[in-house]
Scaffold this motif. Structure first.
Motif, mmCIF file in Angstrom:
data_model
loop_
_atom_site.group_PDB
_atom_site.id
_atom_site.type_symbol
_atom_site.label_atom_id
_atom_site.label_comp_id
_atom_site.label_asym_id
_atom_site.label_seq_id
_atom_site.Cartn_x
_atom_site.Cartn_y
_atom_site.Cartn_z
ATOM 1 N N UNK A 15 0.868 -1.174 0.000
ATOM 2 C CA UNK A 15 0.000 0.000 0.000
ATOM 3 C C UNK A 15 0.907 1.227 0.000
ATOM 4 N N UNK A 16 0.865 2.007 -1.083
ATOM 5 C CA UNK A 16 1.637 3.241 -1.200
ATOM 6 C C UNK A 16 0.699 4.422 -0.973
ATOM 7 N N UNK A 17 0.962 5.194 0.072
ATOM 8 C CA UNK A 17 0.095 6.309 0.410
ATOM 9 C C UNK A 17 0.397 7.523 -0.460
ATOM 10 N N UNK A 18 -0.628 8.312 -0.714
ATOM 11 C CA UNK A 18 -0.432 9.626 -1.302
ATOM 12 C C UNK A 18 0.139 10.529 -0.222
ATOM 13 N N UNK A 19 1.215 11.288 -0.481
ATOM 14 C CA UNK A 19 1.815 12.127 0.563
ATOM 15 C C UNK A 19 0.782 13.025 1.224
ATOM 16 N N UNK A 20 0.818 13.055 2.563
ATOM 17 C CA UNK A 20 -0.144 13.872 3.298
ATOM 18 C C UNK A 20 -0.172 13.483 4.766
ATOM 19 N N UNK A 21 -1.288 13.779 5.423
ATOM 20 C CA UNK A 21 -1.488 13.504 6.848
ATOM 21 C C UNK A 21 -2.617 12.480 6.985
ATOM 22 N N UNK A 22 -2.428 11.489 7.880
ATOM 23 C CA UNK A 22 -3.424 10.450 8.102
ATOM 24 C C UNK A 22 -3.631 10.264 9.599
ATOM 25 N N UNK A 23 -4.899 10.199 9.987
ATOM 26 C CA UNK A 23 -5.212 10.024 11.398
ATOM 27 C C UNK A 23 -5.270 8.544 11.748
ATOM 28 N N UNK A 24 -4.580 8.158 12.831
ATOM 29 C CA UNK A 24 -4.593 6.806 13.319
ATOM 30 C C UNK A 24 -5.615 6.652 14.438
ATOM 31 N N UNK A 25 -5.573 5.535 15.128
ATOM 32 C CA UNK A 25 -4.553 4.485 15.031
ATOM 33 C C UNK A 25 -4.752 3.592 13.801
ATOM 34 N N UNK A 26 -3.641 2.916 13.411
ATOM 35 C CA UNK A 26 -3.643 1.994 12.290
ATOM 36 C C UNK A 26 -3.125 0.649 12.784
ATOM 37 N N UNK A 27 -3.877 -0.407 12.513
ATOM 38 C CA UNK A 27 -3.504 -1.755 12.945
ATOM 39 C C UNK A 27 -3.205 -2.607 11.717
ATOM 40 N N UNK A 28 -2.008 -3.218 11.672
ATOM 41 C CA UNK A 28 -1.617 -4.094 10.564
ATOM 42 C C UNK A 28 -1.765 -5.538 11.027
ATOM 43 N N UNK A 29 -2.664 -6.268 10.383
ATOM 44 C CA UNK A 29 -3.029 -7.603 10.842
ATOM 45 C C UNK A 29 -2.592 -8.709 9.889
ATOM 46 N N UNK A 30 -1.971 -8.367 8.757
ATOM 47 C CA UNK A 30 -1.525 -9.386 7.808
ATOM 48 C C UNK A 30 -0.238 -8.909 7.139
ATOM 49 N N UNK A 31 0.556 -9.820 6.576
ATOM 50 C CA UNK A 31 1.820 -9.426 5.943
ATOM 51 C C UNK A 31 1.586 -8.439 4.800
ATOM 52 N N UNK A 32 2.380 -7.374 4.767
ATOM 53 C CA UNK A 32 2.254 -6.371 3.714
ATOM 54 C C UNK A 32 3.419 -5.394 3.823
ATOM 55 N N UNK A 33 3.496 -4.520 2.832
ATOM 56 C CA UNK A 33 4.436 -3.409 2.855
ATOM 57 C C UNK A 33 3.645 -2.111 2.823
ATOM 58 N N UNK A 34 3.916 -1.246 3.779
ATOM 59 C CA UNK A 34 3.273 0.060 3.837
ATOM 60 C C UNK A 34 4.326 1.119 3.507
ATOM 61 N N UNK A 35 4.156 1.800 2.377
ATOM 62 C CA UNK A 35 5.058 2.873 1.964
ATOM 63 C C UNK A 35 4.338 4.202 2.161
ATOM 64 N N UNK A 36 4.829 4.991 3.146
ATOM 65 C CA UNK A 36 4.150 6.238 3.477
ATOM 66 C C UNK A 36 4.439 7.383 2.539
ATOM 67 N N UNK A 37 5.474 7.246 1.661
ATOM 68 C CA UNK A 37 5.832 8.349 0.768
ATOM 69 C C UNK A 37 5.995 9.657 1.546
ATOM 70 N N UNK A 38 6.662 9.540 2.710
ATOM 71 C CA UNK A 38 6.962 10.685 3.581
ATOM 72 C C UNK A 38 5.711 11.335 4.162
ATOM 73 N N UNK A 39 4.670 10.545 4.350
ATOM 74 C CA UNK A 39 3.459 11.025 5.007
ATOM 75 C C UNK A 39 3.615 10.946 6.520
ATOM 76 N N UNK A 40 2.634 11.541 7.224
ATOM 77 C CA UNK A 40 2.588 11.499 8.688
ATOM 78 C C UNK A 40 1.341 10.754 9.134
ATOM 79 N N UNK A 41 1.534 9.798 10.031
ATOM 80 C CA UNK A 41 0.435 9.093 10.683
ATOM 81 C C UNK A 41 0.394 9.574 12.124
#
Length: 398
Positions: A15-41
């Motif tokens: 999952x490649x995020x569009x650069x920006x701000x994202x409100x959490x919380x975020x829970x990762x429950x399965x194998x994956x790659x999270x690319x924030x593209x210099x975003x803020x969670x």
């Protein structure tokens, strides 16, 4: 379920995020790659990011717990989680080399030192694992750059700066995760020459500066002050000459930190020296008439205008959104307001409703007029940020 959580749960692989701000919380429950593209969670309480399964890689993401609690957790992960280019603000749990109770200081303050000479400082930084130290602040050298687990003695060397130069910058500690530490200081005539001057660093300090109790401005149960409009000018004819001015908003669309600034100005609209900028790195004026502080994201300016020296014709009261990201501006603040207190009574309430994408605002000016003090409600500023405002008042910013 948050929009980001749904995106992650429905994604496959990366999952490649569009650069920006994202409100959490975020829970990762399965194998994956999270690319924030210099975003803020971010989130107001933690953990902000939780990894519950193996096979997870996280890249190019800043994770912020906005709580002032030193025990606030930003990341709860597994030992096998792979991190690359991830910055954390807050405690990290479950990641080897991070230390469950380690929080680096948010600010290293060098204080005043002699101008036109090389000054140096030493401090001991305790870290739980190996780290690389990076500092791109011009004229500042920090050694060593390769830090070892345990206690590290840092030497901070400041190249010669002219009188009344204020600097404020950042250094990054990079290990499995990165941490950001701010540096602040000022070259001032009359200050001592520092040679390996020892600094005492706390194990952890709040990200926001704490508000001293003597300038606390109560909000609960207070009668609302007179609502004023942009451009309005009113006399300051209260029984007490000490004003407390604070900025607040109902909520923000994105996480944002707002800092308070006060410029003491001569008749030509310029400062007499950089020490006449009162801010978090120089939090009290030389005569004690002006002070700034901050707690719980509430910046506050205290001004006793009758104690200001005769050469001060105006005091500009300003607020600025911290950071260089142009998207971080007052358009993200819902119902921004400046409150003015005399003693414990709110006397003026100034809705800052016309700021739009301004990053730095001159909210009001206190000024002398025919031997009396008045206040002008300005409410305008700069989209380009704090540097432009400082230059307009004659302040040198490194």
């Amino acid at each position: 379920m948050t929009a980001l959580q749904q995106l992650l749960d429905e994604s496959r692989g990366t999952l490649a995020l569009t650069p920006g701000e994202y409100e959490g919380p975020l829970v990762i429950r399965r194998p994956c790659t999270l690319d924030g593209n210099n975003s803020t969670l971010w989130a107001h309480r933690g953990p902000v990011l939780i990894v519950e399964c193996p096979g997870v890689a996280i890249r190019n993401l800043r994770v912020e717990n906005l709580s002032d609690d030193p025990a606030a957790v930003s990341i709860q992960a597994r030992p096998d989680t792979a991190f690359s280019g991830v910055e954390a603000r807050g405690l990290v749990k479950g990641v080897p080399g991070e230390g469950d109770n380690w929080t680096p200081p948010a600010l290293i303050e060098l204080g005043d030192f002699a101008p036109d000479s090389e000054n140096s400082f030493t401090c001991t930084l305790h870290i739980p694992g190996r780290a690389a130290l990076h500092c791109a602040l011009e004229g500042i050298e920090i050694t060593p750059r390769d830090l070892q687990p345990g206690s590290n003695v840092l030497k901070i060397t400041v190249q010669p700066l002219r009188n009344n130069t204020i600097f404020y910058g950042e250094m990054i500690l990079e290990c499995r995760l990165s941490r950001r530490i701010c540096l602040s200081g000022r070259a001032r005539t009359g200050a001592p020459l520092r040679r390996n001057h020892p600094l005492s660093l706390p194990g952890a300090v709040p990200w926001q500066m704490q508000r001293p109790p003597e300038i606390f401005a109560p909000m609960e149960g207070q009668k609302a002050g007179q609502t004023v409009q942009q451009g309005q000018r009113l006399p300051l004819n209260f029984a007490q000459s000490s004003l407390r001015v604070l900025y607040a908003h109902a909520r923000s669309l994105q996480p944002m930190n707002v800092d308070a600034y006060c410029f003491l100005l001569k008749g030509d609209g310029k400062v007499s020296g950089d020490e006449d900028l009162i801010f978090f790195g120089n939090s009290r004026s030389r005569d004690g008439a002006v002070a700034v502080s901050e707690a719980e994201n509430t910046p506050l300016i205290s001004v006793d205008y009758t104690r200001l020296p005769d050469w001060v014709q105006r005091a500009a009261l300003c607020f600025s959104v911290y950071g260089d990201d142009p998207k971080q501006n007052f358009s993200q603040a819902v119902q921004p307001v400046m409150h003015v207190f005399s003693g414990d009574e709110e006397v003026f309430r100034f809705p800052l409703s016309s700021l739009a994408t301004v990053k730095t605002v001159v909210a009001a000016e206190i000024y002398r007029y025919k031997g009396e003090w008045k206040i002008s409600f300005v409410g305008s500023g700069y989209q380009s940020g704090l540097r432009k405002l400082c230059e307009s008042y004659g302040v040198h910013v490194l």
